[in-house]
Design a protein around this motif. Structure first.
Motif, PDB file in Angstrom:
ATOM      1  N   SER A 138       0.822  -1.217   0.000  1.00  0.00           N
ATOM      2  CA  SER A 138       0.000   0.000   0.000  1.00  0.00           C
ATOM      3  C   SER A 138       0.854   1.264   0.000  1.00  0.00           C
ATOM      4  O   SER A 138       0.363   2.346  -0.301  1.00  0.00           O
ATOM      5  N   ILE A 139       2.127   1.122   0.315  1.00  0.00           N
ATOM      6  CA  ILE A 139       3.026   2.273   0.259  1.00  0.00           C
ATOM      7  C   ILE A 139       3.422   2.470  -1.192  1.00  0.00           C
ATOM      8  O   ILE A 139       3.961   1.558  -1.821  1.00  0.00           O
ATOM      9  N   THR A 150      10.613   6.865 -13.540  1.00  0.00           N
ATOM     10  CA  THR A 150      10.813   8.276 -13.900  1.00  0.00           C
ATOM     11  C   THR A 150      10.803   9.195 -12.682  1.00  0.00           C
ATOM     12  O   THR A 150      11.263  10.324 -12.775  1.00  0.00           O
ATOM     13  N   GLU A 151      10.297   8.721 -11.554  1.00  0.00           N
ATOM     14  CA  GLU A 151      10.257   9.539 -10.338  1.00  0.00           C
ATOM     15  C   GLU A 151      11.502   9.387  -9.473  1.00  0.00           C
ATOM     16  O   GLU A 151      11.717  10.180  -8.574  1.00  0.00           O
ATOM     17  N   THR A 152      12.286   8.357  -9.716  1.00  0.00           N
ATOM     18  CA  THR A 152      13.428   8.110  -8.847  1.00  0.00           C
ATOM     19  C   THR A 152      14.499   9.162  -9.052  1.00  0.00           C
ATOM     20  O   THR A 152      14.617   9.776 -10.104  1.00  0.00           O
ATOM     21  N   GLY A 171      11.308  14.223  -0.980  1.00  0.00           N
ATOM     22  CA  GLY A 171      10.192  14.050  -0.055  1.00  0.00           C
ATOM     23  C   GLY A 171       9.089  13.164  -0.595  1.00  0.00           C
ATOM     24  O   GLY A 171       8.426  12.452   0.167  1.00  0.00           O
ATOM     25  N   GLU A 172       8.904  13.162  -1.907  1.00  0.00           N
ATOM     26  CA  GLU A 172       7.864  12.342  -2.528  1.00  0.00           C
ATOM     27  C   GLU A 172       8.209  10.856  -2.507  1.00  0.00           C
ATOM     28  O   GLU A 172       7.334  10.012  -2.664  1.00  0.00           O
ATOM     29  N   ARG A 173       9.487  10.540  -2.333  1.00  0.00           N
ATOM     30  CA  ARG A 173       9.933   9.146  -2.363  1.00  0.00           C
ATOM     31  C   ARG A 173      10.299   8.612  -0.983  1.00  0.00           C
ATOM     32  O   ARG A 173      10.534   7.431  -0.814  1.00  0.00           O
TER      33      ARG A 173
END
Length: 162
Positions: free
Chosen positions: A20-21, A27-29, A106-108
């Motif tokens: 669920s996380i 592309t976000e890494t 912060g998003e990761r």
């Protein structure tokens, strides 16, 4: 690894919730780097010019971190091991962004923090059981409990139904 270690630390009912996380997409890494992999407090020294990690060269050669990873792995490790919260966490994130030009850490972080906790929790669980009632075994048991509680806190904050 996250599911297996979470199962060992918290039980199978929590292990299925690890998915669920939200996992960052390719592309976000952040920039892929050779990570240290563990950011334990005793591995740092304070010098006249700042804080230095003393053993960061050889961890990438072990069987835990065999290829480049998102730099968020080591950032999450620092946050966990140093217990960064509140103002200190904000300062760390800002410094990280300045030094790496990575403004999306912060998003990761939630994913990488959970991954780091599951990894270190599994490692310390295995060490605690292998060393049993020795002085080192007791230290590993206490560390395992710290990682376990933090992982449980993250999963519980997801408002998951068990």
């Amino acid at each position: 690894m996250m599911r297996e270690n979470t199962s060992e630390l918290l039980g199978t009912e929590w292990a299925c919730k690890i998915d669920s996380i939200r996992r960052p997409t390719e592309t976000e890494t952040g920039r892929k780097v050779i990570v240290d992999g563990r950011m334990l407090l005793h591995e740092w020294i304070i010098t006249d010019t700042g804080i230095i990690k003393t053993d960061s060269v050889d961890h990438a050669q072990d069987h835990f971190s065999i290829c480049p990873h998102d730099s968020a792995w080591d950032a999450a490790g620092c946050i966990v091991e140093w217990g960064l919260k509140g103002r200190r966490l904000g300062e760390f994130l800002e410094l990280f962004a300045q030094r790496t030009d990575d403004r999306k850490l912060g998003e990761r972080l939630e994913f990488y923090t959970a991954a780091y906790l599951a990894y270190r929790g599994g490692y310390t669980d295995m060490a605690a059981r292998m060393l049993a009632d020795t002085e080192e075994g007791i230290k590993f048991f206490m560390l395992r409990e710290t990682y376990r509680r933090e992982l449980l806190r993250i999963l519980a904050s997801q408002n998951l139904r068990l």
